[in-house]
Design a protein around this motif. Sequence first.
Motif, PDB file in Angstrom:
ATOM      1  N   PHE A   6      34.659  22.053  23.323  1.00  0.00           N
ATOM      2  CA  PHE A   6      33.751  23.068  23.869  1.00  0.00           C
ATOM      3  C   PHE A   6      34.102  23.350  25.337  1.00  0.00           C
ATOM      4  O   PHE A   6      34.196  24.498  25.766  1.00  0.00           O
ATOM      5  CB  PHE A   6      32.317  22.567  23.733  1.00  0.00           C
ATOM      6  CG  PHE A   6      31.272  23.533  24.211  1.00  0.00           C
ATOM      7  CD1 PHE A   6      31.215  24.826  23.737  1.00  0.00           C
ATOM      8  CD2 PHE A   6      30.326  23.139  25.141  1.00  0.00           C
ATOM      9  CE1 PHE A   6      30.247  25.721  24.175  1.00  0.00           C
ATOM     10  CE2 PHE A   6      29.348  24.017  25.587  1.00  0.00           C
ATOM     11  CZ  PHE A   6      29.318  25.314  25.104  1.00  0.00           C
ATOM     12  N   CYS A  55      36.035  26.689  27.154  1.00  0.00           N
ATOM     13  CA  CYS A  55      35.048  27.451  27.945  1.00  0.00           C
ATOM     14  C   CYS A  55      35.764  28.473  28.834  1.00  0.00           C
ATOM     15  O   CYS A  55      36.789  28.169  29.436  1.00  0.00           O
ATOM     16  CB  CYS A  55      34.252  26.452  28.789  1.00  0.00           C
ATOM     17  SG  CYS A  55      33.365  27.173  30.178  1.00  0.00           S
ATOM     18  N   TYR A  56      35.211  29.671  28.931  1.00  0.00           N
ATOM     19  CA  TYR A  56      35.846  30.731  29.729  1.00  0.00           C
ATOM     20  C   TYR A  56      35.985  30.321  31.191  1.00  0.00           C
ATOM     21  O   TYR A  56      36.977  30.613  31.838  1.00  0.00           O
ATOM     22  CB  TYR A  56      35.037  32.034  29.639  1.00  0.00           C
ATOM     23  CG  TYR A  56      35.096  32.680  28.293  1.00  0.00           C
ATOM     24  CD1 TYR A  56      36.010  33.704  28.033  1.00  0.00           C
ATOM     25  CD2 TYR A  56      34.250  32.277  27.269  1.00  0.00           C
ATOM     26  CE1 TYR A  56      36.065  34.304  26.781  1.00  0.00           C
ATOM     27  CE2 TYR A  56      34.300  32.868  26.022  1.00  0.00           C
ATOM     28  CZ  TYR A  56      35.204  33.881  25.785  1.00  0.00           C
ATOM     29  OH  TYR A  56      35.271  34.459  24.554  1.00  0.00           O
ATOM     30  N   TYR A  57      34.954  29.642  31.723  1.00  0.00           N
ATOM     31  CA  TYR A  57      35.040  29.252  33.122  1.00  0.00           C
ATOM     32  C   TYR A  57      36.149  28.219  33.324  1.00  0.00           C
ATOM     33  O   TYR A  57      37.000  28.368  34.204  1.00  0.00           O
ATOM     34  CB  TYR A  57      33.706  28.680  33.643  1.00  0.00           C
ATOM     35  CG  TYR A  57      33.955  27.889  34.898  1.00  0.00           C
ATOM     36  CD1 TYR A  57      34.353  28.541  36.063  1.00  0.00           C
ATOM     37  CD2 TYR A  57      33.929  26.500  34.894  1.00  0.00           C
ATOM     38  CE1 TYR A  57      34.703  27.833  37.189  1.00  0.00           C
ATOM     39  CE2 TYR A  57      34.269  25.777  36.021  1.00  0.00           C
ATOM     40  CZ  TYR A  57      34.656  26.455  37.165  1.00  0.00           C
ATOM     41  OH  TYR A  57      35.021  25.752  38.280  1.00  0.00           O
ATOM     42  N   HIS A 102      36.226  29.072  20.615  1.00  0.00           N
ATOM     43  CA  HIS A 102      35.117  28.630  21.481  1.00  0.00           C
ATOM     44  C   HIS A 102      33.747  28.826  20.834  1.00  0.00           C
ATOM     45  O   HIS A 102      32.875  27.962  20.919  1.00  0.00           O
ATOM     46  CB  HIS A 102      35.174  29.375  22.808  1.00  0.00           C
ATOM     47  CG  HIS A 102      34.150  28.909  23.790  1.00  0.00           C
ATOM     48  ND1 HIS A 102      34.106  27.619  24.253  1.00  0.00           N
ATOM     49  CD2 HIS A 102      33.090  29.538  24.374  1.00  0.00           C
ATOM     50  CE1 HIS A 102      33.099  27.485  25.091  1.00  0.00           C
ATOM     51  NE2 HIS A 102      32.454  28.631  25.173  1.00  0.00           N
ATOM     52  N   TYR A 114      24.113  24.329  31.030  1.00  0.00           N
ATOM     53  CA  TYR A 114      25.524  24.714  30.854  1.00  0.00           C
ATOM     54  C   TYR A 114      25.719  25.414  29.500  1.00  0.00           C
ATOM     55  O   TYR A 114      26.306  26.500  29.430  1.00  0.00           O
ATOM     56  CB  TYR A 114      26.397  23.457  30.952  1.00  0.00           C
ATOM     57  CG  TYR A 114      27.830  23.666  30.545  1.00  0.00           C
ATOM     58  CD1 TYR A 114      28.645  24.568  31.237  1.00  0.00           C
ATOM     59  CD2 TYR A 114      28.385  22.983  29.468  1.00  0.00           C
ATOM     60  CE1 TYR A 114      29.960  24.774  30.867  1.00  0.00           C
ATOM     61  CE2 TYR A 114      29.703  23.175  29.095  1.00  0.00           C
ATOM     62  CZ  TYR A 114      30.482  24.071  29.795  1.00  0.00           C
ATOM     63  OH  TYR A 114      31.791  24.283  29.421  1.00  0.00           O
ATOM     64  N   CYS A 140      26.426  29.876  28.185  1.00  0.00           N
ATOM     65  CA  CYS A 140      27.741  30.183  27.601  1.00  0.00           C
ATOM     66  C   CYS A 140      27.880  31.690  27.323  1.00  0.00           C
ATOM     67  O   CYS A 140      26.967  32.314  26.800  1.00  0.00           O
ATOM     68  CB  CYS A 140      27.884  29.381  26.314  1.00  0.00           C
ATOM     69  SG  CYS A 140      29.347  29.787  25.362  1.00  0.00           S
ATOM     70  N   HIS A 141      29.042  32.254  27.639  1.00  0.00           N
ATOM     71  CA  HIS A 141      29.318  33.669  27.357  1.00  0.00           C
ATOM     72  C   HIS A 141      29.151  33.969  25.874  1.00  0.00           C
ATOM     73  O   HIS A 141      28.610  34.997  25.484  1.00  0.00           O
ATOM     74  CB  HIS A 141      30.770  34.011  27.708  1.00  0.00           C
ATOM     75  CG  HIS A 141      31.045  34.076  29.161  1.00  0.00           C
ATOM     76  ND1 HIS A 141      30.705  35.136  29.939  1.00  0.00           N
ATOM     77  CD2 HIS A 141      31.652  33.190  29.979  1.00  0.00           C
ATOM     78  CE1 HIS A 141      31.104  34.916  31.184  1.00  0.00           C
ATOM     79  NE2 HIS A 141      31.664  33.729  31.232  1.00  0.00           N
ATOM     80  N   HIS A 156      27.082  29.493  35.889  1.00  0.00           N
ATOM     81  CA  HIS A 156      27.818  28.710  34.887  1.00  0.00           C
ATOM     82  C   HIS A 156      28.755  27.679  35.526  1.00  0.00           C
ATOM     83  O   HIS A 156      28.854  26.549  35.060  1.00  0.00           O
ATOM     84  CB  HIS A 156      28.612  29.664  33.998  1.00  0.00           C
ATOM     85  CG  HIS A 156      29.023  29.059  32.692  1.00  0.00           C
ATOM     86  ND1 HIS A 156      28.160  28.371  31.878  1.00  0.00           N
ATOM     87  CD2 HIS A 156      30.225  29.024  32.059  1.00  0.00           C
ATOM     88  CE1 HIS A 156      28.809  27.946  30.799  1.00  0.00           C
ATOM     89  NE2 HIS A 156      30.056  28.325  30.885  1.00  0.00           N
TER      90      HIS A 156
HETATM   91 FE1  FES Z   1      31.592  28.241  29.258  1.00  0.00          FE
HETATM   92 FE2  FES Z   1      30.976  29.042  26.719  1.00  0.00          FE
HETATM   93  S1  FES Z   1      30.582  27.152  27.704  1.00  0.00           S
HETATM   94  S2  FES Z   1      31.852  30.158  28.325  1.00  0.00           S
END
Ligand code: FES
Length: 267
Positions: free
Chosen positions: A99, A103-105, A144, A197, A201-202, A235
């Motif tokens: 996960f 994650c995008y970040y 994701h 967090y 999430c995006h 985020h």
């Molecule tokens: Fe960071 Fe999904 S948890 S974008």
Amino acid sequence: MSSIDVPVRGHQFGKTSRRDWWWVQPLLTFLGLSTFIAYATWAAFQGNFYRFGPYLSPFYSPEVLGDATHAWFGTWPHWWPRLIPASGALLILWAPGGFRLTCYYYRGAYYKAFWADPPSCTVGEPRKHYRGERSFPLILQNVHRYFLYLALVFLVILALDVWRALWFTNPATGQPAFGIGMGTVVLGVNVVLLACYTFGCHSLRHLVGGQLDEVSKSPIRRRTYDCAGCLNRRHMLFAWASLFSVMFADLYVRLCAMGIWPDWRIV
Ligand code: FES
């Protein structure tokens, strides 16, 4: 409309006309993530000292195999290969780890910090070609959303662990009695940070908002969408705070179990 051609020239690796301390952020990211990876790997291979009283380390939750009285499927089977450490963390950590990895970040952060791709904005990178996330292997980052489903399940399990951390065995009667220890607080704060967090999430935002033409038609979805958006703006903060809180929660339970520090009973 007239236009002019601006030639795009590749920079040498690390070259930039920036005068600010652009390298500080990737360096801190590198150090922070390396610390976490080193600690989590070490703790996951231990296979012990993950439970103290009603506390269970988040690295070992859910306990699938292990303790006869607590683990979902009882003790380790006798046929378990000796070469593979009998550690419950190794069975489950791929899910929360995946996960975070996708994650995008974090992607943006570790592409810069570990691969220097690029090291920072307008700083020369080591590669000439950009293949992006539309081709193998980075296209796999698109899983994701599925890791998000697993993360939500883990969140429920960790919240149940906090509930269990409120019940201490009374030494006189042997019965569970309500109480709050410092470990309860540590596990509770960890779950709150993990929730902030995860709900920021995006993919959660897309999931909630992406299936209706007008999100506003459903008040519950609208509120969830707004809430996810609000958390999403922080985020990065929650990504780091929850990363260190989960590491500290394991360390806290581990050191209590090893007898290195005592658990302070508040109630
Ligand atoms: Fe960071 Fe999904 S948890 S974008």
